[in-house]
Structure formats: C-alpha cells, structure tokens
Design a protein around this motif. Structure first.
Motif, PDB file in Angstrom:
ATOM      1  N   PHE A  82       0.831  -1.201   0.000  1.00 22.14           N
ATOM      2  CA  PHE A  82       0.000   0.000   0.000  1.00 22.14           C
ATOM      3  C   PHE A  82       0.863   1.247   0.000  1.00 22.14           C
ATOM      4  CE2 PHE A  82      -3.490  -2.631   2.198  1.00 22.14           C
ATOM      5  CZ  PHE A  82      -3.965  -3.050   0.956  1.00 22.14           C
ATOM      6  N   LEU A 101      -9.018  -0.924  -3.254  1.00 26.28           N
ATOM      7  CA  LEU A 101      -9.002   0.519  -3.462  1.00 26.28           C
ATOM      8  C   LEU A 101      -8.438   1.120  -2.180  1.00 26.28           C
ATOM      9  CD1 LEU A 101     -12.457   0.194  -4.763  1.00 26.28           C
ATOM     10  CD2 LEU A 101     -11.258   2.136  -5.724  1.00 26.28           C
ATOM     11  N   VAL A 102      -7.503   2.024  -2.323  1.00 24.43           N
ATOM     12  CA  VAL A 102      -6.891   2.631  -1.146  1.00 24.43           C
ATOM     13  C   VAL A 102      -7.074   4.139  -1.197  1.00 24.43           C
ATOM     14  CG1 VAL A 102      -4.763   2.897   0.185  1.00 24.43           C
ATOM     15  CG2 VAL A 102      -5.130   0.826  -1.180  1.00 24.43           C
ATOM     16  N   CYS A 103      -7.626   4.706  -0.140  1.00 27.29           N
ATOM     17  CA  CYS A 103      -7.735   6.169  -0.088  1.00 27.29           C
ATOM     18  C   CYS A 103      -6.399   6.730   0.363  1.00 27.29           C
ATOM     19  CB  CYS A 103      -8.839   6.628   0.858  1.00 27.29           C
ATOM     20  SG  CYS A 103      -8.845   8.442   1.022  1.00 27.29           S
ATOM     21  N   GLU A 104      -5.858   7.616  -0.444  1.00 27.98           N
ATOM     22  CA  GLU A 104      -4.525   8.151  -0.153  1.00 27.98           C
ATOM     23  C   GLU A 104      -4.542   9.128   1.011  1.00 27.98           C
ATOM     24  OE1 GLU A 104      -3.566   9.596  -4.148  1.00 27.98           O
ATOM     25  OE2 GLU A 104      -1.947   8.110  -4.153  1.00 27.98           O
ATOM     26  N   ILE A 110     -10.852  -0.369   0.613  1.00 23.45           N
ATOM     27  CA  ILE A 110     -12.101  -0.963   0.164  1.00 23.45           C
ATOM     28  C   ILE A 110     -11.747  -2.156  -0.699  1.00 23.45           C
ATOM     29  CG2 ILE A 110     -14.211  -0.603  -1.171  1.00 23.45           C
ATOM     30  CD1 ILE A 110     -13.801   2.436  -0.656  1.00 23.45           C
ATOM     31  N   GLU A 138      -4.370  -2.568  -7.652  1.00 23.22           N
ATOM     32  CA  GLU A 138      -4.569  -1.568  -6.616  1.00 23.22           C
ATOM     33  C   GLU A 138      -4.978  -0.257  -7.252  1.00 23.22           C
ATOM     34  OE1 GLU A 138      -1.759  -3.940  -3.817  1.00 23.22           O
ATOM     35  OE2 GLU A 138      -0.910  -2.410  -5.108  1.00 23.22           O
ATOM     36  N   ILE A 139      -6.033   0.291  -6.713  1.00 18.41           N
ATOM     37  CA  ILE A 139      -6.503   1.581  -7.199  1.00 18.41           C
ATOM     38  C   ILE A 139      -6.336   2.584  -6.072  1.00 18.41           C
ATOM     39  CG2 ILE A 139      -8.474   2.846  -8.129  1.00 18.41           C
ATOM     40  CD1 ILE A 139      -9.608   0.200  -9.114  1.00 18.41           C
ATOM     41  N   PHE A 140      -5.627   3.654  -6.346  1.00 16.02           N
ATOM     42  CA  PHE A 140      -5.422   4.693  -5.334  1.00 16.02           C
ATOM     43  C   PHE A 140      -6.256   5.914  -5.699  1.00 16.02           C
ATOM     44  CE2 PHE A 140      -1.676   2.059  -5.365  1.00 16.02           C
ATOM     45  CZ  PHE A 140      -1.382   1.897  -4.010  1.00 16.02           C
ATOM     46  N   GLY A 141      -6.714   6.620  -4.693  1.00 15.82           N
ATOM     47  CA  GLY A 141      -7.496   7.814  -4.969  1.00 15.82           C
ATOM     48  C   GLY A 141      -7.963   8.463  -3.685  1.00 15.82           C
ATOM     49  N   ILE A 142      -8.934   9.328  -3.806  1.00 13.45           N
ATOM     50  CA  ILE A 142      -9.485  10.020  -2.644  1.00 13.45           C
ATOM     51  C   ILE A 142     -10.938   9.589  -2.493  1.00 13.45           C
ATOM     52  CG2 ILE A 142      -9.840  12.271  -1.562  1.00 13.45           C
ATOM     53  CD1 ILE A 142      -6.947  11.801  -2.362  1.00 13.45           C
ATOM     54  N   CYS A 143     -11.282   9.083  -1.330  1.00 12.61           N
ATOM     55  CA  CYS A 143     -12.643   8.595  -1.121  1.00 12.61           C
ATOM     56  C   CYS A 143     -13.610   9.755  -0.910  1.00 12.61           C
ATOM     57  CB  CYS A 143     -12.690   7.639   0.069  1.00 12.61           C
ATOM     58  SG  CYS A 143     -12.501   8.446   1.665  1.00 12.61           S
ATOM     59  N   ARG A 144     -14.881   9.454  -0.965  1.00 14.17           N
ATOM     60  CA  ARG A 144     -15.878  10.512  -0.880  1.00 14.17           C
ATOM     61  C   ARG A 144     -15.791  11.276   0.428  1.00 14.17           C
ATOM     62  NH1 ARG A 144     -21.598   9.727   0.266  1.00 14.17           N
ATOM     63  NH2 ARG A 144     -21.064   7.561  -0.062  1.00 14.17           N
ATOM     64  N   ARG A 147     -13.150  13.741   0.315  1.00 12.66           N
ATOM     65  CA  ARG A 147     -13.478  14.856  -0.578  1.00 12.66           C
ATOM     66  C   ARG A 147     -14.391  15.834   0.134  1.00 12.66           C
ATOM     67  NH1 ARG A 147     -14.321  10.975  -4.466  1.00 12.66           N
ATOM     68  NH2 ARG A 147     -16.558  11.351  -4.565  1.00 12.66           N
TER      69      ARG A 147
ATOM     70  N   ILE B 121     -11.232  -0.768 -14.470  1.00 13.99           N
ATOM     71  CA  ILE B 121     -10.665  -0.116 -13.286  1.00 13.99           C
ATOM     72  C   ILE B 121     -11.318   1.243 -13.062  1.00 13.99           C
ATOM     73  CG2 ILE B 121      -8.561   0.996 -12.437  1.00 13.99           C
ATOM     74  CD1 ILE B 121      -7.053  -1.470 -13.530  1.00 13.99           C
ATOM     75  N   GLN B 128     -17.287   2.969  -6.607  1.00 15.60           N
ATOM     76  CA  GLN B 128     -17.006   3.099  -5.172  1.00 15.60           C
ATOM     77  C   GLN B 128     -16.914   4.561  -4.779  1.00 15.60           C
ATOM     78  OE1 GLN B 128     -16.949   0.560  -3.179  1.00 15.60           O
ATOM     79  NE2 GLN B 128     -16.782  -1.167  -4.595  1.00 15.60           N
ATOM     80  N   ASP B 129     -17.226   5.421  -5.710  1.00 17.55           N
ATOM     81  CA  ASP B 129     -17.229   6.849  -5.435  1.00 17.55           C
ATOM     82  C   ASP B 129     -15.852   7.346  -5.007  1.00 17.55           C
ATOM     83  OD1 ASP B 129     -18.189   9.333  -5.303  1.00 17.55           O
ATOM     84  OD2 ASP B 129     -19.751   8.943  -3.829  1.00 17.55           O
ATOM     85  N   MET B 130     -14.863   6.883  -5.714  1.00 16.12           N
ATOM     86  CA  MET B 130     -13.504   7.281  -5.384  1.00 16.12           C
ATOM     87  C   MET B 130     -12.892   8.037  -6.555  1.00 16.12           C
ATOM     88  SD  MET B 130     -10.527   4.901  -3.883  1.00 16.12           S
ATOM     89  CE  MET B 130     -10.375   5.367  -2.176  1.00 16.12           C
ATOM     90  N   ASP B 131     -12.266   9.161  -6.234  1.00 12.89           N
ATOM     91  CA  ASP B 131     -11.540   9.945  -7.229  1.00 12.89           C
ATOM     92  C   ASP B 131     -10.208   9.274  -7.472  1.00 12.89           C
ATOM     93  OD1 ASP B 131     -13.133  12.039  -7.917  1.00 12.89           O
ATOM     94  OD2 ASP B 131     -11.641  13.560  -7.401  1.00 12.89           O
ATOM     95  N   MET B 132     -10.089   8.544  -8.550  1.00 16.80           N
ATOM     96  CA  MET B 132      -8.863   7.783  -8.762  1.00 16.80           C
ATOM     97  C   MET B 132      -7.693   8.710  -9.093  1.00 16.80           C
ATOM     98  SD  MET B 132      -8.196   4.503 -11.185  1.00 16.80           S
ATOM     99  CE  MET B 132      -8.442   5.304 -12.776  1.00 16.80           C
ATOM    100  N   THR B 133      -6.577   8.512  -8.414  1.00 17.32           N
ATOM    101  CA  THR B 133      -5.377   9.275  -8.754  1.00 17.32           C
ATOM    102  C   THR B 133      -4.405   8.413  -9.551  1.00 17.32           C
ATOM    103  OG1 THR B 133      -4.437   8.665  -6.620  1.00 17.32           O
ATOM    104  CG2 THR B 133      -5.493  10.804  -6.758  1.00 17.32           C
ATOM    105  N   LYS B 134      -4.382   7.142  -9.232  1.00 17.19           N
ATOM    106  CA  LYS B 134      -3.526   6.235  -9.990  1.00 17.19           C
ATOM    107  C   LYS B 134      -3.954   4.808  -9.704  1.00 17.19           C
ATOM    108  CE  LYS B 134      -0.113   6.278  -6.285  1.00 17.19           C
ATOM    109  NZ  LYS B 134       1.129   6.861  -5.810  1.00 17.19           N
ATOM    110  N   HIS B 135      -3.416   3.893 -10.450  1.00 18.10           N
ATOM    111  CA  HIS B 135      -3.709   2.487 -10.187  1.00 18.10           C
ATOM    112  C   HIS B 135      -2.541   1.656 -10.676  1.00 18.10           C
ATOM    113  CE1 HIS B 135      -5.016   3.015 -14.378  1.00 18.10           C
ATOM    114  NE2 HIS B 135      -4.565   1.791 -14.522  1.00 18.10           N
ATOM    115  N   ARG B 136      -2.637   0.393 -10.394  1.00 13.08           N
ATOM    116  CA  ARG B 136      -1.504  -0.480 -10.645  1.00 13.08           C
ATOM    117  C   ARG B 136      -2.014  -1.890 -10.833  1.00 13.08           C
ATOM    118  NH1 ARG B 136       2.683   0.645  -6.210  1.00 13.08           N
ATOM    119  NH2 ARG B 136       1.203  -0.397  -4.864  1.00 13.08           N
TER     120      ARG B 136
END
Lengths: 152, 152
Positions: A82, A101-104, A110, A138-144, A147, B121, B128-136
DNA sequence: ATCAGTGCAAAAGGTTTGCATCTGA
DNA sequence: TCAGATGCAAACCTTTTGCACTGAT
C-alpha cells in the motif's frame, strides 16, 4: 458458526504445512495464527506483535516475522503493498480473491471483486505465455468522505 | 530524433516543477534527470547512483534520493513494487500508461496495456465513489523461457 | 536425546535527516 | 546576498540473522 469453522480449517491447513515441511507446531506459532484469524482483515507485523503480546507477553518479534513468513509460503496469507514502508498482509482464504481501493488521504481500504477484470488479467497472462501464479490490482485515490472533509 | 525531443520535454517539465515550487535547478538534479531519461526503462536508486557517479563522481546518495522524490511528486516517474526490498521506478511519460507482468524466476518485466482492463478499473473506482489518482496492475508468474529451462 | 524453535540483540538493507558548508538566482 | 541544495555521516525503520538456550517429539 461458520467463521469459526473456516478459522479451524485454516489453522489445520497450517498444521499440515508445518508437518509437511518438517516443522514443529509450537505454542507461539499457534498464537500468531489464532490472532491473525480472529483479528482484522488486514494487518501488519507490528500490529500482530502487539496483539499476540497482549495475551502472551514475551513472544519475540523475530518469531512473529518467521511465522508470518511461513504463513505466506503456505499461501494462507498474502502480502500487499500500500505504498508504505512496512508490509501489510491479509488472510487469503477470507472472502476469496479480491482487489483493493486505497484512499490516499485516510488510508481506508475498500475491497472489491470484478470477474471481468479477472478475466482480462487471465487473458493477458495467457497472451504473454506466462504461467500466472498471482496478481494484484490496486486503485489509489481520494474517497468521498475525504473529498467532503476538504470542502469544509 | 523524437526520443530526444521527448526527453527534452520531460527535462523542461521538471524545471517547471522546480520553479513552481521555489526549488533550484542544480547541476546534480540535472544529471540525475538526464541519466534517468537516457537510461533503461526501469531502474532503482542504487543503479541510478552508479550511473550518475560514473560521469560525475561524488554525487551523494542523499541527493539522488531527494531528486527522485521530487521527480515522483512531479509525476515524471512512478514507483513500482516488484516484491523486492528496494523500490523500482519507471518514467511515467515513456510509452504512456501500462501495467506489468513479472517473472518470479528470472525477474523479467513485460509491459502491457489493455484498454478493457483500464475501463474496468475506471468503472470500479467510479462505482465506489472514489476519485482515482492512480492504479496499478501486476501479474506474477513464470515466463515461457523459465518453464523451458526447468524441463532440461 | 535430539533437533528444531525461541528470544535476544546485533546486523542488514533501504531510505531519511541533521548539520555545516557550498551555490545558484 | 541568502534561501535553498549538497555531502557526509548518523539516524531510522523494517526485516533478517547468529547464537546460546529452551522445548517438542
């Protein structure tokens, strides 16, 4: 209940792994496995050390690391990345295969599964003539929640 | 040629990043970027240190690490995880976005892209209502060469 | 009794940091 | 000039290892 049943199965399969490899079933190893099985779905070694020591002081970090290593080789847990300096693990058998899915911002993880995505991955491996042993999405991003927090 | 062109663009975008963040364009940083751009598609910091020092002795590991950190923040390189204790990087702009297949035996890395997979992806993140910044996506397995080697 | 396992502490390996010094704008 | 960068070495953090002792079969 079925959760106990599954946990028992896993513990048993670790015993089998140990026996098959000429290893011994010790109290420490048992404690580590027990705590993994009844702890949170994701953990890191430090958490595990704390958890085990809470009930049985003096279990060494080294033993926990060694046991985790065996559990990984036995396919009972799998290592995840992660983007942190220390490794995270999850119980492989729990909930079957899934991705993350990982919230940064808040670190929330998730889990999700997607058969279509899995199929694409299998196809890709086949196309490249590779015998797939495992894979990872793995999907990284910002969760709701994060936000919304930002807005205030 | 176009490769030089692209490299220049990247170098320029790093300069922009530096200026935008009140950082200075030093000879060391320039050397690090230059070697990344004209080195292999994947690298780790140790390789980079060797490479840079080959031409300019005395560049400190610390400076290389710091520069790599900025390059990552600037989005020019991205960190990858190949299940090794040290981090690997690749130039993000090179060849656009792609995923990796890693042979667990010989370490060979095969890159691939798959629009359908990418779409899955994106859909998942949205769901999941996530703003994706990157993925892998990483696929591990045994490549054909290694399978054949084993046979002999 | 034997051989593997454990705990401890030290080592290792990658990465970061404090600080005195140097340098680009 | 002077904030920011560098080099060095020490610090850090996670993980691994050597070794004398303990424990399971």
């Amino acid at each position: 209940m079925s959760a106990d049943r599954a946990a028992n199965d896993i513990a048993a399969s670790f015993d089998t792994y140990l026996r098959a490899n000429g290893l011994v079933r010790t109290a420490q190893r048992h404690a580590v496995v027990a705590h993994i099985l009844d702890g949170p779905p994701h953990f890191d070694v430090e958490e595990l050390v704390d958890l085990v020591r809470r009930e049985r002081a003096g279990v060494s970090r080294a033993t926990v690391y060694r046991t985790v290593g065996y559990l990984e080789k036995a396919g009972i847990i799998r290592k995840m990345d992660f983007n942190e300096p220390h490794a995270h693990y999850e119980v492989a058998a729990r909930c079957g295969h899934h991705e993350h899915l990982v919230c940064e911002r808040c670190g929330t993880i998730i889990e999700f599964t997607d058969p279509l995505l899995e199929e694409r991955i299998r196809k890709t491996a086949a196309l490249q003539d590779m015998d797939m042993t495992k894979h990872r999405v793995e999907i990284f991003g910002i969760c709701r929640k994060c936000r919304e927090k930002k807005r205030s």
